[in-house]
Design a protein around this motif. Structure first.
Motif, PDB file in Angstrom:
ATOM      1  N   ILE A  71      67.487-122.401 160.348  1.00 28.54           N
ATOM      2  CA  ILE A  71      66.505-121.865 159.398  1.00 28.54           C
ATOM      3  C   ILE A  71      67.052-120.593 158.765  1.00 28.54           C
ATOM      4  O   ILE A  71      66.947-120.393 157.552  1.00 28.54           O
ATOM      5  N   LEU A  72      67.649-119.733 159.571  1.00 29.16           N
ATOM      6  CA  LEU A  72      68.220-118.485 159.052  1.00 29.16           C
ATOM      7  C   LEU A  72      69.377-118.760 158.087  1.00 29.16           C
ATOM      8  O   LEU A  72      69.515-118.076 157.073  1.00 29.16           O
ATOM      9  N   ARG A  73      70.185-119.767 158.398  1.00 29.17           N
ATOM     10  CA  ARG A  73      71.277-120.135 157.488  1.00 29.17           C
ATOM     11  C   ARG A  73      70.723-120.662 156.168  1.00 29.17           C
ATOM     12  O   ARG A  73      71.265-120.390 155.099  1.00 29.17           O
ATOM     13  N   TYR A  74      69.633-121.418 156.233  1.00 26.68           N
ATOM     14  CA  TYR A  74      68.976-121.900 155.014  1.00 26.68           C
ATOM     15  C   TYR A  74      68.444-120.715 154.196  1.00 26.68           C
ATOM     16  O   TYR A  74      68.597-120.666 152.977  1.00 26.68           O
ATOM     17  N   LEU A  75      67.829-119.759 154.882  1.00 27.50           N
ATOM     18  CA  LEU A  75      67.308-118.568 154.186  1.00 27.50           C
ATOM     19  C   LEU A  75      68.427-117.791 153.515  1.00 27.50           C
ATOM     20  O   LEU A  75      68.236-117.256 152.409  1.00 27.50           O
ATOM     21  N   GLN A  76      69.574-117.701 154.178  1.00 31.03           N
ATOM     22  CA  GLN A  76      70.718-116.977 153.612  1.00 31.03           C
ATOM     23  C   GLN A  76      71.091-117.539 152.246  1.00 31.03           C
ATOM     24  O   GLN A  76      71.446-116.789 151.340  1.00 31.03           O
ATOM     25  N   GLY A  77      70.985-118.837 152.074  1.00 34.97           N
ATOM     26  CA  GLY A  77      71.350-119.461 150.805  1.00 34.97           C
ATOM     27  C   GLY A  77      70.218-119.520 149.791  1.00 34.97           C
ATOM     28  O   GLY A  77      70.437-119.870 148.634  1.00 34.97           O
ATOM     29  N   THR A  78      68.996-119.188 150.219  1.00 39.52           N
ATOM     30  CA  THR A  78      67.844-119.292 149.315  1.00 39.52           C
ATOM     31  C   THR A  78      67.029-118.002 149.283  1.00 39.52           C
ATOM     32  O   THR A  78      65.801-118.046 149.179  1.00 39.52           O
ATOM     33  N   LEU A  79      67.688-116.873 149.362  1.00 38.84           N
ATOM     34  CA  LEU A  79      66.983-115.587 149.393  1.00 38.84           C
ATOM     35  C   LEU A  79      66.143-115.333 148.141  1.00 38.84           C
ATOM     36  O   LEU A  79      65.139-114.620 148.199  1.00 38.84           O
ATOM     37  N   ASP A  80      66.523-115.905 147.021  1.00 40.13           N
ATOM     38  CA  ASP A  80      65.792-115.663 145.775  1.00 40.13           C
ATOM     39  C   ASP A  80      64.580-116.570 145.600  1.00 40.13           C
ATOM     40  O   ASP A  80      63.878-116.465 144.600  1.00 40.13           O
ATOM     41  N   HIS A  81      64.308-117.454 146.547  1.00 38.83           N
ATOM     42  CA  HIS A  81      63.131-118.318 146.444  1.00 38.83           C
ATOM     43  C   HIS A  81      61.870-117.526 146.756  1.00 38.83           C
ATOM     44  O   HIS A  81      61.916-116.512 147.444  1.00 38.83           O
ATOM     45  N   GLY A  82      60.756-117.995 146.233  1.00 34.22           N
ATOM     46  CA  GLY A  82      59.481-117.339 146.483  1.00 34.22           C
ATOM     47  C   GLY A  82      58.345-118.229 146.026  1.00 34.22           C
ATOM     48  O   GLY A  82      58.478-119.451 145.937  1.00 34.22           O
ATOM     49  N   LEU A  83      57.235-117.614 145.695  1.00 39.82           N
ATOM     50  CA  LEU A  83      56.029-118.333 145.311  1.00 39.82           C
ATOM     51  C   LEU A  83      55.618-117.905 143.906  1.00 39.82           C
ATOM     52  O   LEU A  83      55.364-116.725 143.669  1.00 39.82           O
ATOM     53  N   TYR A  87      62.464-108.704 153.116  1.00 38.82           N
ATOM     54  CA  TYR A  87      62.022-109.021 154.470  1.00 38.82           C
ATOM     55  C   TYR A  87      62.901-110.103 155.100  1.00 38.82           C
ATOM     56  O   TYR A  87      63.301-109.997 156.262  1.00 38.82           O
ATOM     57  N   ALA A  88      63.243-111.141 154.334  1.00 41.21           N
ATOM     58  CA  ALA A  88      64.114-112.214 154.831  1.00 41.21           C
ATOM     59  C   ALA A  88      65.494-111.662 155.175  1.00 41.21           C
ATOM     60  O   ALA A  88      66.087-112.032 156.197  1.00 41.21           O
ATOM     61  N   THR A  89      65.996-110.766 154.345  1.00 38.85           N
ATOM     62  CA  THR A  89      67.298-110.144 154.602  1.00 38.85           C
ATOM     63  C   THR A  89      67.265-109.337 155.898  1.00 38.85           C
ATOM     64  O   THR A  89      68.212-109.365 156.685  1.00 38.85           O
ATOM     65  N   GLU A  90      66.165-108.642 156.142  1.00 39.81           N
ATOM     66  CA  GLU A  90      66.026-107.859 157.377  1.00 39.81           C
ATOM     67  C   GLU A  90      65.992-108.767 158.608  1.00 39.81           C
ATOM     68  O   GLU A  90      66.553-108.430 159.650  1.00 39.81           O
ATOM     69  N   LEU A 126      63.793-111.906 172.126  1.00 43.56           N
ATOM     70  CA  LEU A 126      64.378-111.883 170.787  1.00 43.56           C
ATOM     71  C   LEU A 126      63.973-113.136 170.017  1.00 43.56           C
ATOM     72  O   LEU A 126      63.588-113.062 168.854  1.00 43.56           O
ATOM     73  N   TYR A 127      64.033-114.282 170.681  1.00 47.07           N
ATOM     74  CA  TYR A 127      63.631-115.551 170.066  1.00 47.07           C
ATOM     75  C   TYR A 127      62.185-115.460 169.570  1.00 47.07           C
ATOM     76  O   TYR A 127      61.877-115.820 168.438  1.00 47.07           O
ATOM     77  N   ARG A 128      61.300-114.955 170.410  1.00 47.04           N
ATOM     78  CA  ARG A 128      59.875-114.876 170.063  1.00 47.04           C
ATOM     79  C   ARG A 128      59.617-113.885 168.932  1.00 47.04           C
ATOM     80  O   ARG A 128      58.816-114.149 168.042  1.00 47.04           O
ATOM     81  N   SER A 129      60.278-112.749 168.968  1.00 54.01           N
ATOM     82  CA  SER A 129      60.045-111.753 167.906  1.00 54.01           C
ATOM     83  C   SER A 129      60.568-112.243 166.560  1.00 54.01           C
ATOM     84  O   SER A 129      59.924-112.055 165.528  1.00 54.01           O
ATOM     85  N   LEU A 130      61.736-112.883 166.565  1.00 55.73           N
ATOM     86  CA  LEU A 130      62.275-113.414 165.313  1.00 55.73           C
ATOM     87  C   LEU A 130      61.429-114.583 164.794  1.00 55.73           C
ATOM     88  O   LEU A 130      61.224-114.725 163.588  1.00 55.73           O
ATOM     89  N   GLU A 158      69.536-109.880 159.240  1.00 50.76           N
ATOM     90  CA  GLU A 158      70.298-108.771 159.827  1.00 50.76           C
ATOM     91  C   GLU A 158      69.927-108.568 161.297  1.00 50.76           C
ATOM     92  O   GLU A 158      70.795-108.326 162.132  1.00 50.76           O
ATOM     93  N   HIS A 159      68.631-108.634 161.607  1.00 51.74           N
ATOM     94  CA  HIS A 159      68.186-108.436 162.989  1.00 51.74           C
ATOM     95  C   HIS A 159      68.744-109.516 163.919  1.00 51.74           C
ATOM     96  O   HIS A 159      69.020-109.262 165.095  1.00 51.74           O
TER      97      HIS A 159
END
Length: 163
Positions: A110-122, A29-32, A67-71, A35-36
């Protein structure tokens, strides 16, 4: 009712069982979302928010506020398994009615942070503890433009973060 077997994937959340319990992840989901936003080639950053500056209401408007609101809404759903971005996402939500370029920059961070931490979770740990513990914090009148207070909380059931 039909038994569908062990839980693996539900509502965009991937479930992996390990010796400690279950690991919940929204990597796909984060990857999508990345990409969006057309940021698949971005350089990752170490933190989801810049600590030295506070967002205000000045500056040029965002060309496409839809776009800002949907993302931003997509990021809010991502906070179910990524509590590390909750604070940053809450800050970009404060400006949903009139997003500015500085808000979009914070969003892209935030998106750049997610790019580097895609394997994080709960991680949910197997536990017999039923104690419920809650923590909260508030920052009185911290918003520079509205002087509104901000607050946050977390709730644990045993050693598992619930909210």
């Amino acid at each position: 009712m039909t038994d569908l077997g062990p839980l693996n994937y539900f509502l965009g959340i991937s479930v992996t069982r390990n010796s400690s319990g279950m690991f919940l992840s929204q990597k796909k989901y984060a990857t999508e979302i990345i990409e969006h936003a057309d940021m698949t080639g971005c350089h990752p950053c170490r933190t989801p928010v810049e600590t030295s500056s506070k967002l205000g209401t000045s500056g040029p408007a965002v060309p496409d506020p839809t776009l800002y609101r949907s993302l931003a809404g997509a990021l809010q759903y991502l906070t179910f398994t990524r509590s590390d971005i909750s604070y940053a996402v809450q800050h970009i939500f404060l400006f949903m009615h009139d997003p500015r370029e500085q808000h979009m920059s914070a969003f892209k961070r935030i998106l750049r942070y997610l790019q580097g931490t895609l394997d994080h979770g709960l991680q949910l740990y197997a536990s017999f503890t039923t104690s419920l513990t809650a923590y909260s914090d508030a920052d009185w009148a911290s918003c520079p433009s509205t002087r509104r207070s901000t607050s946050g909380y977390c709730v644990f059931l045993g050693s598992n973060l619930l909210s």
